[in-house]
Design an enzyme around this catalytic site. Structure first.
Site, short mmCIF file in Angstrom:
data_model
loop_
_atom_site.label_atom_id
_atom_site.label_comp_id
_atom_site.label_asym_id
_atom_site.label_seq_id
_atom_site.Cartn_x
_atom_site.Cartn_y
_atom_site.Cartn_z
N HIS A 17 79.07 84.71 57.54
CA HIS A 17 77.89 83.91 57.16
C HIS A 17 77.11 83.50 58.42
O HIS A 17 75.90 83.58 58.46
CB HIS A 17 78.31 82.62 56.44
CG HIS A 17 78.88 82.81 55.08
ND1 HIS A 17 80.09 82.27 54.69
CD2 HIS A 17 78.40 83.45 53.99
CE1 HIS A 17 80.32 82.58 53.43
NE2 HIS A 17 79.32 83.30 52.99
N LYS A 41 82.20 76.81 39.09
CA LYS A 41 83.07 77.42 40.10
C LYS A 41 84.01 76.36 40.63
O LYS A 41 83.57 75.27 40.99
CB LYS A 41 82.22 77.98 41.25
CG LYS A 41 81.89 79.44 41.09
CD LYS A 41 81.38 80.01 42.42
CE LYS A 41 80.97 81.46 42.25
NZ LYS A 41 80.38 81.99 43.49
N ARG A 90 77.80 93.23 53.07
CA ARG A 90 78.89 93.65 53.94
C ARG A 90 79.25 95.11 53.74
O ARG A 90 79.59 95.82 54.67
CB ARG A 90 80.15 92.81 53.67
CG ARG A 90 80.03 91.38 54.11
CD ARG A 90 81.10 90.54 53.48
NE ARG A 90 80.96 90.60 52.03
CZ ARG A 90 81.64 89.85 51.19
NH1 ARG A 90 82.56 89.02 51.65
NH2 ARG A 90 81.44 89.94 49.89
N SER A 128 84.85 84.59 51.70
CA SER A 128 85.33 83.22 51.46
C SER A 128 86.51 83.23 50.48
O SER A 128 87.44 82.44 50.61
CB SER A 128 84.20 82.36 50.88
OG SER A 128 83.16 82.25 51.80
O1 PNS Z 1 78.04 82.81 48.00
P1 PNS Z 1 77.84 83.30 46.61
O2 PNS Z 1 78.81 82.60 45.66
O3 PNS Z 1 77.88 84.78 46.51
O4 PNS Z 1 76.34 82.83 46.18
C1 PNS Z 1 75.84 83.12 44.89
C2 PNS Z 1 74.53 82.35 44.63
C3 PNS Z 1 74.76 80.86 44.80
C4 PNS Z 1 73.47 82.82 45.58
C5 PNS Z 1 74.10 82.70 43.17
O5 PNS Z 1 75.14 82.44 42.30
C6 PNS Z 1 72.86 81.92 42.74
O6 PNS Z 1 71.77 82.26 43.10
N1 PNS Z 1 73.08 80.84 41.95
C7 PNS Z 1 72.00 80.00 41.47
C8 PNS Z 1 71.78 80.21 39.97
C9 PNS Z 1 70.84 81.35 39.71
O7 PNS Z 1 69.71 81.39 40.15
N2 PNS Z 1 71.35 82.35 38.96
C10 PNS Z 1 70.60 83.52 38.59
C11 PNS Z 1 70.76 84.61 39.64
S1 PNS Z 1 70.00 86.08 39.10
#
Ligand code: PNS
Length: 157
Positions: A17, A41, A90, A128
């Site tokens: 990150h 989560k 990645r 993570s």
């Molecule tokens: O680190 P992560 O868990 O891969 O991050 C995922 C994250 C937080 C970027 C994704 O879950 C997100 O954008 N969540 C917000 C809710 C949202 O907008 N969902 C629709 C995505 S198409």
């Protein structure tokens, strides 16, 4: 002034990150690291700890701010005045999910762009999820995460 948003769970932040944060900060005037609040989560670290750790590790980079958001990413981006979202890529295995998410977000808001940045190869296997698994089993994760994360893990367990 161009502002980008790097969203994620950051549970916990890893060297991967951090590598993406540094790359994005060099490309944009401002970078907001957006810590997503997702009650579904089961996070290892609470929001306060995740933000505190991120603020510490990002403090040497002057154009980076850390903030949290809940709900839709596209709404958070508008609130933060960011038209670009940064995501780390990645490996090919990340691509399908990331592609779907980027397309869905763009479909919901046509102004929305996602830029993918690849971390250095030495970080390409760090996740993570694995850090949490190793940490819960008492393994040493100091090669993969900043010292503040190692300390937070020690405190937690
Ligand atoms: O680190 P992560 O868990 O891969 O991050 C995922 C994250 C937080 C970027 C994704 O879950 C997100 O954008 N969540 C917000 C809710 C949202 O907008 N969902 C629709 C995505 S198409």
């Amino acid at each position: 002034m161009k502002t980008a948003l790097f969203p994620g769970s950051f549970d916990p932040v890893t060297f991967g990150h951090l590598d993406v944060i540094k790359r994005a900060a060099s490309l944009f005037d401002n970078l907001i690291v957006g810590v997503a609040e997702n009650p579904e989560k089961n996070a290892m670290f609470d929001m306060r700890t995740r933000k505190e750790i991120l603020r510490g590790v990002c403090s040497p980079i002057p154009n980076v701010k850390v903030a949290s958001f809940r709900g839709l990413l596209i709404k958070a981006a508008v609130r933060f005045n960011a038209t670009t979202v940064i995501r780390g890529l990645r490996a090919i295995s990340d691509f399908e999910y990331e592609f779907q998410m980027a397309m869905m977000n763009r479909e919901m808001n046509l102004k929305f762009e996602t830029i993918f940045l690849m971390p250095s190869p030495q970080y390409s296997f760090i996740s993570s999820r694995m850090i949490k698994e190793i940490a819960k089993m008492g393994g040493d994760v100091s090669a993969f995460v900043p010292e503040s994360v190692v300390n937070a893990i020690k405190k937690q367990y």
